[in-house]
Design an enzyme around this catalytic site. Sequence first.
Site, PDB file in Angstrom:
ATOM      1  N   GLU A  32       0.636  -1.232  -0.009  1.00 50.55           N
ATOM      2  CA  GLU A  32      -0.027  -0.048  -0.153  1.00 50.55           C
ATOM      3  C   GLU A  32       0.883   1.152   0.172  1.00 50.55           C
ATOM      4  O   GLU A  32       2.050   1.116   0.051  1.00 50.55           O
ATOM      5  CB  GLU A  32      -0.819  -0.151   1.221  1.00 50.55           C
ATOM      6  CG  GLU A  32      -2.268  -0.534   1.027  1.00 50.55           C
ATOM      7  CD  GLU A  32      -3.158   0.552   0.308  1.00 50.55           C
ATOM      8  OE1 GLU A  32      -2.639   1.626  -0.106  1.00 50.55           O
ATOM      9  OE2 GLU A  32      -4.414   0.595   0.123  1.00 50.55           O
ATOM     10  N   ASN A 118      -5.824   5.929   6.699  1.00 54.87           N
ATOM     11  CA  ASN A 118      -5.761   5.029   5.623  1.00 54.87           C
ATOM     12  C   ASN A 118      -5.143   5.892   4.630  1.00 54.87           C
ATOM     13  O   ASN A 118      -4.142   5.182   4.021  1.00 54.87           O
ATOM     14  CB  ASN A 118      -7.291   4.549   5.275  1.00 54.87           C
ATOM     15  CG  ASN A 118      -7.134   3.721   4.049  1.00 54.87           C
ATOM     16  OD1 ASN A 118      -6.737   4.017   2.974  1.00 54.87           O
ATOM     17  ND2 ASN A 118      -7.550   2.339   4.317  1.00 54.87           N
ATOM     18  N   ASN A 175     -11.782   5.897   1.743  1.00 53.74           N
ATOM     19  CA  ASN A 175     -10.357   4.875   1.605  1.00 53.74           C
ATOM     20  C   ASN A 175      -9.470   6.012   0.741  1.00 53.74           C
ATOM     21  O   ASN A 175      -9.107   7.075   1.354  1.00 53.74           O
ATOM     22  CB  ASN A 175     -10.830   3.727   0.682  1.00 53.74           C
ATOM     23  CG  ASN A 175      -9.585   2.568   0.980  1.00 53.74           C
ATOM     24  OD1 ASN A 175      -8.491   3.106   0.862  1.00 53.74           O
ATOM     25  ND2 ASN A 175      -9.878   1.501   0.777  1.00 53.74           N
ATOM     26  N   ASP A 231      -9.861   1.854  -4.728  1.00 55.29           N
ATOM     27  CA  ASP A 231      -9.167   1.925  -3.504  1.00 55.29           C
ATOM     28  C   ASP A 231      -8.183   3.198  -3.649  1.00 55.29           C
ATOM     29  O   ASP A 231      -8.858   4.334  -3.557  1.00 55.29           O
ATOM     30  CB  ASP A 231      -8.138   0.581  -3.427  1.00 55.29           C
ATOM     31  CG  ASP A 231      -7.398   0.394  -2.189  1.00 55.29           C
ATOM     32  OD1 ASP A 231      -7.278   1.617  -1.368  1.00 55.29           O
ATOM     33  OD2 ASP A 231      -7.408  -0.551  -1.607  1.00 55.29           O
TER      34      ASP A 231
END
Length: 302
Positions: A32, A118, A175, A231
């Site tokens: 990520e 996030n 997100n 995402d």
Amino acid sequence: MADFDIVDPRFRALVLPNAPLEKLADGFRWLEGPVWFADRDELLFSDIPNNRVLRWSESGGVSVFREPSGFENGHTRDRQGRLLSCSHRDRCIHRTELDGATTVLADRYQDRRLNSPNDVVVKSDGTVWFTDPPYGIQTDYEGGKQCAELPATVYCLDPRSGRLRAVVEDLDGPNGLCFSPDESRLYVAETGLQFAAEPKQAIHVFDVVAGTGDGLPGLAHGRVFLDTHADGMRCDEQAHLWIATGDGVHCFDADGSLLGRINVPSRVSNLCFGGRHRCRLFLCASQALYAIYTNTRGAQRP
């Protein structure tokens, strides 16, 4: 499988037939938060379950930047070039100073702990915008189970004064997020409730408005931009939106029309532009890091 699919003829001008998708490294758990450091010619990214932040460079390959990392997820750079990071374990946004020290910028809102920040972006005025779903504290895989104290929220933070304001509070799992090149719009991915059978998923877009009573900019006229799973997201300098999704990367025009897809063998969680001229798209794809050269450049905002 072809490296990309052209859905709209306009996509032909954005991709290069002689620039294939490249696997740069693999053997990770779940990647990520890629962020490009042009001054060091390297990419930083998170391997969340392994509790570390890694670096990649063309000359040096992969090495460890920070371990343990507090199960960091998203990253960005501020206007002074410092690294900003979202920590699941420590439930905060923190900044890595130029001397390597870390400074917590936000870990509470209205005397309650944040959930698990996030993704994060910085506006040209220096304000920090981040999403705070509970994903990172709902399992032991990405930081350890903890109790949520706040609803899932999008925040705006002034790191100079410490002022923090909730700007979106009605999404199921905010997100990824990114600004349009001119910063008139903020895109926010809604990924939905983590364990729902049919989670609510969409990309929302908001108009960015001038400062309110507390001096912080705000959002208005929120609406659904796309009904789709997404995402991480980035805009290129032509205001196309490149989104990470289950079957690769989808590229949309600012009017919401799908232009094309980059096909990736595994689920893409996040992406960023970097490399020479900001035209190389780096992809965090499950257990591997990929990249592909494009014929567009990542947005360089005011």
